[in-house]
Design an enzyme around this catalytic site. Structure first.
Site, PDB file in Angstrom:
ATOM      1  N   ARG A 110       0.824  -1.218   0.000  1.00 35.75           N
ATOM      2  CA  ARG A 110       0.000   0.000   0.000  1.00 35.75           C
ATOM      3  C   ARG A 110       0.861   1.272   0.000  1.00 35.75           C
ATOM      4  NH1 ARG A 110      -4.190  -0.886   4.760  1.00 35.75           N
ATOM      5  NH2 ARG A 110      -2.302  -1.767   5.670  1.00 35.75           N
ATOM      6  N   ASN A 129      -6.370  -2.700   1.661  1.00 36.03           N
ATOM      7  CA  ASN A 129      -6.377  -4.164   1.697  1.00 36.03           C
ATOM      8  C   ASN A 129      -7.819  -4.634   1.796  1.00 36.03           C
ATOM      9  OD1 ASN A 129      -3.589  -4.369   1.695  1.00 36.03           O
ATOM     10  ND2 ASN A 129      -3.422  -4.592   3.919  1.00 36.03           N
TER      11      ASN A 129
END
Length: 752
Positions: A19, A37
């Site tokens: 990320r 996520n």
């Protein structure tokens, strides 16, 4: 005109800094959107054009984090959302988990540099991690991977760590395991009476280093479980550890501070160095270079190789670098039990073994042993698949939608769980005869059921009715009203290799060689020297080693002299009578005369040859005879091998005839190193000759015997000369650890 595009990325993409990487890439491309996520992996939303999103993905694939593994990516246009900037959003979970479980990663070079910098806030902090390293699987309670779902949730980040966590330009941006001495994990040093020895965090590891130098045994809680450690240069303390742990001969692993020091002691090939320095940080078996530098015969009795590893955690890195010399680092357990992971259990079970305990307060959710591997040339042979390698089997399996639990074998137990589009093969557990191992195995299955919120529709078990894995599998099937299917042990072995190499769709017939110690055959004999043919999704047994008597039940696997007695032709029996007392001789001869159970086990054939060469008559640990026989063969450096079958092929491989030829060769005063090497040469020739005679081009080998690097090296040489295609287990161990996944591959792909 901008549109909103959704990119879904699957694979090992959680807990690997993916990320933060996407955030930086989006900023670089000046794009607005979000990344998060979810139960399937990582999802990215972008406000952009089709051309720019394709350019973004191209750069994503080129620059992705090194510890990530991408399985697939999908782009779709969705309803437009007006994003004002680019952000990392909290994970969402709308359905069941369908992602790989991120393994633990060894401490990275950047973190190593920080802990040696006295000006850095993490100087000597034993739990320094970042987005590229640290524990993952071992501390995770549920998914998606967020701090709140790990044991790190017990530690609230200080303002300084929060600043790093929220700063896009910091390398700990969104590092879920982030902590420092102000807010992180605490060490405690106790003696064997649970009395505190040291409280100062920076002084504790220095104190432990001094205690090791002074000849003490320390139980150290690593991030995956306890290790028992002592000075590798102190013969007396190593022998004391053997005595206390009741481990007379089994080799101990050694932990080294650096690769430079490793190279002073052992021979390190390029492939071995790559493995040692990988993020898995496994134990690698390597040949000794300077045996006089260590108490080699105490560390690895009767062997000329050592199990070597580099620090997997910051804690171990700091400790061994303070010592600047190797230490013994063996699993913290009592004989036959699984690795210990809690302070309570450590002090309860190891107080008679360890002089001191180094504890910490980070809970371990999935305890794991260290992984172990070795090499035959460049061919990697996994001996134990655990920390850093488990639990993912990274392959796309999205076409299969029937949740399946494969229970595996008994001695080297694992299970395989397929609840979704991924395959999860558990870490190694050990011998299920142990109550503690069986409890750990069962508890981990239940954790997987909970994590994935899925119960299996099918449970696969071994055909052996007395395997604890079979008993438990049948019990779970009854409890959950689930179909239970039995799969023959050696066919599962064969299927494991076929599956690893994607050979089920092969148009060629494939020769399967499965050699191991024991497994119940379809005819109720004990198989272990098997030749199979795979073609058109069928597996048929084509031939095997001639049967011989299986005597004294499990004792036969523990005493190589019994395998030798069973295989010795009557006219040679008096030659081995000295290996037994008079009473034993009478008892075992009578048992032999009344024996009805037969075996084709090549594992026991190895035992018999080891006993015949007076290498060992009694195993003090599983596989000792085979290991020492391999070690003996490795000392032979000539090429004038003896083919005990003289190139002949037989309908059944004449097991006792091979033993007869070894007897005759011994009588000619041929040295045992040459005989040991010739035995393995003969076995390799058997495989090649059968393949040539029957026009096979592909040979797939599995079973514990193929952990023998000498046998594998001969086989690879012959196969190359004959232009035959050899396949071995490469992601799995060739021993019974692969049975669980082999059961699944067999069930999914084989008709018979």
């Amino acid at each position: 005109m901008y549109h909103t595009f959704k990119i879904t990325i699957t694979g090992q993409v959680q807990g690997v800094g993916f990320r933060p990487f996407i955030y930086g890439l989006a900023k670089e491309h000046q794009l607005k959107g979000a990344v998060l996520n979810n139960e399937n992996g990582v999802v990215v939303y972008l406000n952009t054009t089709k051309e720019k999103v394709n350019n973004f993905i191209e750069h994503l694939l080129q620059k992705k984090p090194s510890i990530s593994v991408l399985q697939s990516h999908k782009v779709e246009e969705v309803e437009y959302t007006d994003f004002k900037d680019f952000s990392i959003n909290i994970s969402q979970k709308k359905s069941k988990i369908n992602i790989p479980l991120t393994p633990d990663f060894a401490v990275c070079d950047q973190c190593k540099n920080e802990i040696t910098n006295s000006q850095n806030k993490r100087f000597q902090y034993a739990f320094t991690t970042c987005t590229n390293c640290g524990p993952r699987y071992s501390i995770t309670s549920k998914f998606p991977f967020e701090r709140a779902h790990t044991s790190m949730n017990s530690f609230m980040m200080c303002d300084s760590c929060k600043s790093e966590y929220t700063n896009p330009s910091d390398r700990r941006f969104h590092s879920q395991t982030n902590s420092c001495p102000e807010c992180g994990v605490l060490l405690t040093l106790l003696n064997s009476k649970s009395e505190t020895i040291e409280k100062n965090q920076q002084e504790i590891i220095a104190k432990v280093a001094n205690l090791i130098s002074d000849g003490n045994i320390i139980a150290i809680k690593n991030t995956n479980g306890y290790l028992l450690c002592c000075d590798a240069n102190n013969k007396q303390v190593i022998q004391e550890l053997r005595t206390r742990k009741k481990r007379p001969n089994k080799p101990f692993a050694l932990l080294y501070p650096s690769m430079n020091i490793v190279k002073e002691y052992v021979e390190v090939s390029l492939t071995a160095e790559i493995a040692l320095t990988s993020t898995a940080a496994p134990i690698v078996i390597l040949p000794v270079k300077h045996p006089k530098k260590l108490a080699i015969n105490t560390i690895a009795p009767n062997l000329n190789q050592l199990g070597i590893m580099l620090p997997s955690s910051t804690l171990l890195h700091i400790l061994v670098n303070k010592l600047n010399s190797p230490i013994v680092a063996t699993s913290g357990n009592i004989h036959g039990s699984p690795i210990i992971s809690t302070q309570t259990d450590a002090e309860k079970h190891l107080s008679q073994v360890a002089d001191y305990f180094l504890h910490h307060d980070l809970d371990i959710q999935f305890p794991q042993d260290d992984s172990v591997l070795k090499f035959s040339g460049d061919q990697q042979l996994i001996l134990r698949r655990s920390r850093g390698l488990a639990p993912n089997y990274l392959t796309v399996n999205s076409t299969y939608n029937k949740p399946t639990l494969a229970m595996g074998a008994h001695l080297k137990s694992t299970f395989a769980f397929i609840p979704n589009a991924n395959i999860y093969v558990s870490q190694y557990f050990g011998n299920l005869d142990s109550y503690d191992v069986s409890e750990r195995y069962t508890a981990t299955i239940n954790k997987y059921i909970s994590v994935f919120e899925t119960k299996p529709n099918v449970i696969l078990v071994d055909k052996h009715p007395q395997y604890q894995s079979t008993i438990l599998g049948k019990s779970l099937a009854e409890k959950w009203s689930t179909q239970c299917i039995q799969i023959q042990h050696h066919k599962a072995h064969f299927a494991s290799v076929l599956g690893e190499h994607n050979l089920f769709d092969s148009k060629n017939k494939i020769l399967g060689i499965v050699w191991d110690g024991t497994g119940l055959g379809d005819d109720n004999s004990i198989w272990g020297g098997e030749f199979f043919v795979y073609q058109n999704r069928n597996i048929e047994r084509s031939t095997h080693f001639e049967y011989f008597d299986w005597i004294a039940n499990n004792k036969m696997a523990q005493e190589p002299r019994l395998a030798l007695l069973s295989l010795t032709p009557k006219k040679f029996r008096n030659n081995i009578k000295y290996k037994f007392s008079e009473t034993e001789w009478k008892i075992y001869i009578k048992i032999l005369q009344n024996s009805t159970l037969k075996t084709s086990s090549v594992g026991r054939l190895f035992d018999a040859v080891a006993s015949l060469l007076d290498i060992t008559d009694i195993n003090t640990f599983e596989g000792e005879a085979a290991m020492r026989l391999e070690n003996c063969a490795s000392r032979y450096d000539k090429k004038d091998y003896i083919d005990f079958l003289q190139g002949q092929t037989y309908e059944r491989i004449p097991t006792s005839y091979i033993i007869k030829k070894v007897f005759q060769t011994i009588s000619k005063d041929v040295n045992k190193e040459k005989i040991a090497a010739s035995f393995m040469y003969t076995l390799a020739r058997i495989i090649i000759n059968i393949a040539k005679k029957n026009n096979f081009k592909i040979i797939a080998c599995s079973g514990g015997v193929f952990q023998n690097a000498i046998l594998v090296s001969y086989l690879m040489q012959f196969a190359e000369n004959e232009r035959l295609n050899l396949k071995f287990n490469r992601k799995l161990s060739s021993n019974d650890e692969n049975i669980s996944l082999g059961q699944f591959f067999y069930y999914k792909n084989i008709k018979n």
